[in-house]
Structures are given as C-alpha cells and as structure tokens.
Design an enzyme around this catalytic site. Sequence first.
Site, mmCIF file in Angstrom:
data_model
loop_
_atom_site.group_PDB
_atom_site.id
_atom_site.type_symbol
_atom_site.label_atom_id
_atom_site.label_comp_id
_atom_site.label_asym_id
_atom_site.label_seq_id
_atom_site.Cartn_x
_atom_site.Cartn_y
_atom_site.Cartn_z
ATOM 1 N N HIS A 132 -21.292 32.546 -21.010
ATOM 2 C CA HIS A 132 -21.762 33.429 -22.153
ATOM 3 C C HIS A 132 -22.042 32.487 -23.531
ATOM 4 C CE1 HIS A 132 -22.230 37.350 -20.364
ATOM 5 N NE2 HIS A 132 -21.099 37.049 -19.813
ATOM 6 N N ASP A 176 -15.452 36.242 -19.469
ATOM 7 C CA ASP A 176 -16.056 37.113 -18.465
ATOM 8 C C ASP A 176 -17.000 36.182 -17.842
ATOM 9 O OD1 ASP A 176 -18.652 38.598 -19.902
ATOM 10 O OD2 ASP A 176 -17.415 37.599 -21.014
ATOM 11 N N GLU A 177 -17.573 36.383 -16.649
ATOM 12 C CA GLU A 177 -18.419 36.112 -15.916
ATOM 13 C C GLU A 177 -18.754 34.530 -15.954
ATOM 14 O OE1 GLU A 177 -21.447 39.958 -15.958
ATOM 15 O OE2 GLU A 177 -21.243 38.745 -17.872
ATOM 16 N N ALA A 178 -18.014 33.636 -15.988
ATOM 17 C CA ALA A 178 -17.982 32.351 -16.303
ATOM 18 C C ALA A 178 -18.244 31.799 -14.629
ATOM 19 C CB ALA A 178 -16.603 31.790 -16.419
#
Length: 534
Positions: A278, A342-344
Amino acid sequence: MSFPRIRRSRLAVAALAALLPVAALTSVAAPAATAATVAAVPTPFSSIVPAPASATPASGATYTLASGAVISTDVPGIGDYLAAILRRSTGYALPVHTPGTTSGGISLLLSGAPASVGDQGYQLDVTASGVTVRAGKAAGLFSGVQTLLQLLPAAAQGATVGSGPWTVTGGKIVDYPRYAYRGAMLDVARHFFTVAQVKRYIDQIALYKVNQFHLHLADDQGWRIAINGWDRLTTYGGSTQVGGGSGGYYTQAQYSDLVAYAAQRYITVIPEIDMPGHTNAAEASYPAQLTCDGKAPPLYTGTDVGFSSLCTSKESTYQFLDAVISQLAALTPGPYLHIGGDEAKSTKPADYVAFVNRVQQIVASHGKTSIGWHEVANATLLPSTVPQFWDTTTSNAAVAAAAKNGSKILMSPANLTYLDMKYTSSTKLGQDWAGLTEVKKAYDWNPGAYLSGVGEQSVLGIEAPLWTETITSSADIEYMAFPRLAALAELGWSPQSTHNWTAFGKRLAAQGPLWKVLGIAYYKSPQVSWPSGS
Ligand code: IFG
C-alpha cells in the site's frame, strides 16, 4: 391531555417524546399538544447507548435544568465543553465554576466515585435538585457527560435555542467500559477529508464513548501527512486520490490540531502509515530511496490492492521510515503508531517478516507501541505489538499463537465491523467483498468469544474501520457509520450481559431524534423502528 393508550414501553416513551412536535401539527384525535402543555417525556435510562453497566431509575424523580443553573467542575475543559453545548440550546448563562458551596445544578467531580468505575467510568446521580457526575479520571467524567447529554431531550444538542423543558430522568448510573480500546478508523488516503470533516466525525464518535481514532494516512492513492525533509510525499504523493481528484494532505500543524481536538474529547489519535505494501504514493515520490529498481511508478487513482512494496533490502527505506516514524511519534501523544502490514502481496514472505521485525524496533526506539493489521503476527511480535484482526474467518493460527503468547488483539472482523460494507445489495455506497452488513449483523456477536484462541482476556478492544474508496463526503461517512458505529461502540463498552438485539434496537430508535437534531445523515435501517419525524 390524553394520548391514545400507549404501551409504556421504552420505545413508545421515546417515540412519544419524538412525536410531540408532529402530534402538535397533525394530531386530530386529541387536542393539539404543545410543548408548553405536555412536559417532554424525559429519556429513560434504557435508551442510553452504549448500555450502562448498571442503571437504577428513581421512579418519579426528575431534574429540570433551570436558567440559573451553574456547572461546578474539577475539570474546566469538560465544564466548558458541556456549557457550550447547553448554552447554545437553552439560552442559559450556565457559568462554569470550581466546586464550592453552591449545590444543585450540574456537578462534574473527580472525587467520590466508586473504585469499580476505573479510569474510564463514572457515577451519575440525578435528583430533583441537580445532577452529579463523579469519576476517578477526567476521561470518565467526559463519558458521564455523554450519558447526561443523552438523558436530556435531543434538542439540548441542537444549534438553536429550544423551549425545553430540559428535564432528566432521576436515578443512579454506575458505568465503566468492558474494553479499554473502542475505536473508529477513517481512511483519508483513498479520498482526502478536510480537517473540518474529520473534526465532525470526531464529534460524532465521541457521542458513543469511542476513545481511539485511527487515521489511515498513507496508501497507494495518496500520502496525507507532511514529513519534514520529504516534501514530495505530500506535494506530489498527496496530489491525487481515487478517481483522480486533487487529493490533499495535512500539514503537521493541522495534524496537531486534529490530535488536540480529539484529546479534548478524550479520544486518542493513532496515525497509520501502511507498509511495506500500500505504498505506491511514497514510491512515486521517492523512487531512488524506496524502490528496488529506482523507477517511479505513476501516481495511482484506482482501487486495486497488493501491487506495491517498499524495497525492503535498501537501507534508504529504513532511513526514510525512521524519519517518518520519529516525526509522527513526536506529533502523537498517544502510545500507538499503526504500521499497517496488510496485503503485502508484492513482498516476499521472508522479506516481509524481516521488515516487520525491524520496523517494530524503529517504532519502539521512538517510544511508541506498534499496531499492525493481523498479518504482522507472522513476524516475531514484540510483546506489546497489537495485531488488528480484519479477516472474515473465525480462526487464524498466527493470531491465536500471538494471543497464546500474550499479545492483545484488536478486533475488526471485516464482515462485522467494516463500515464500508454495504448494508444490503441496494446500498449505493461501499463494497461487498466481506459480505453485506446490516446493523443487526454488526451488533449480534461477541468480540470476546469470536476468534478461536482469542478469549476475553486477549482482546484489547474493537475498532470500526471506514475505508473510503467509495466515500467522498461527510454525508457518505454518516450514512455508512450510523447506525452501525453505535452498535460497535456498545460492543466495546457494555457488559456482555446487556447484549440483546431487541433492547438495543429500541435504544437505537431513541438515537434517531438526536441524529436528526445533529444533522447526521444516517441509514434508516428497516431493522429498527425509528420514531417518525426522526
Ligand atoms: N482491505 C484493505 C483496505 C481496503 C479494504 C476495503 C484492509 C486491512 C479492503 N486492507 O482492510 O486497504 O481496501 O474494504
């Protein structure tokens, strides 16, 4: 004055109070009621949200705020906060004094509270001669003031002078929160919101004793906080947003203004810089330092996730993060900094673990405690680091292991707490990847018995995130946050023993007139019998 016989239920009482103006205008069965002829029905203790730990009405006793009333308090800031609201709606002078010989009126005292109320609770006593709120700490007094405001007619929080009478139900309330951490998150990265818009939301979450405000300040679509020595983060990285609008950012003075505004309401701000994923806005701004190939990605205005990653092998990445974290730590009085995590999906798992291990140490070196989305539990957590659970499952091995190892977990299951989830398939705003979340679904669960291996003692609290891919205005924020934020605030504050959807539905209905007075553009869920006119 006789109304058609109405079951003296809580809802009927609240509806009656709300109906009065309408009855005056439309009633044909009975003589027109006017406020002067029918004393406003005081709000019953059973309408308070969050439900108090214990509330004992004194039948028949009421207190009516009179024009000569005085506010006596050990905490002038809270006296001034209450006086400002009530002066505007009553037209009364309501001087604020330190406690002295004067009795009666409203007293807000830091003495005499039972030890059971702890640091955030209070005792509220209403008699015919006055209202007394007692607490051990100022935060508890502030919570007691929110309860008092809910016991006054909704018009008491209005922007213009009303006619009253400003009558409060008599009795005693002894109240304190179940969880220390009751949070709301606002994503100001996908769409930027001005200081005034953020302050409006802070005012609204304060109504329900929310005490943590998590600001999601950086993401692929925008970087929203000025960092000295790294100007392009905001001048370039903050120059757009989802959909291509002009974005925006907070200067450090504006961020400090938000922190102070929240603190006056006993709300602690938690800034989040999401990493290592992100991070497109940061990489676009400083490609040499933050990307592995030194190439700047274009600014991003879409809504995909998982495509970006800081270069975890470059020392310049950690020099950058040290600058960001040290400046945010200096601007943030609260104990927490949120490091995202998150969401790496574009960071190799081993690199992710090494990165999170190192960033936790940077945060600690600046005197703060890390919170991270629950994927950080795959790294080696410092004992104080808080994983924030956001999945839609009821089990997660890494989170359960962290809890077993003594970590406190922050509960934000996306299918229950994400305020950007649509209410129904016809909700225009929001998303539905975690399901559809009407208010009953947001209310009807137990944070202390939801995630396997994460029992009551492992739960730090609950937080309601509002992601803003589809949210662009205060009215959008309010439509998605209300009534579900009130439901989640009750889950965070009230004892599990008070948990009952039928009773809560009536408490929610009683908030309708207040939300109307405050101009909160809430979703009138068909699951709630809202009083007409609210
Ligand atoms: N997941 C992403 C958010 C946001 C959200 C929208 C987390 C921790 C979906 N990460 O939730 O950035 O896009 O519902």
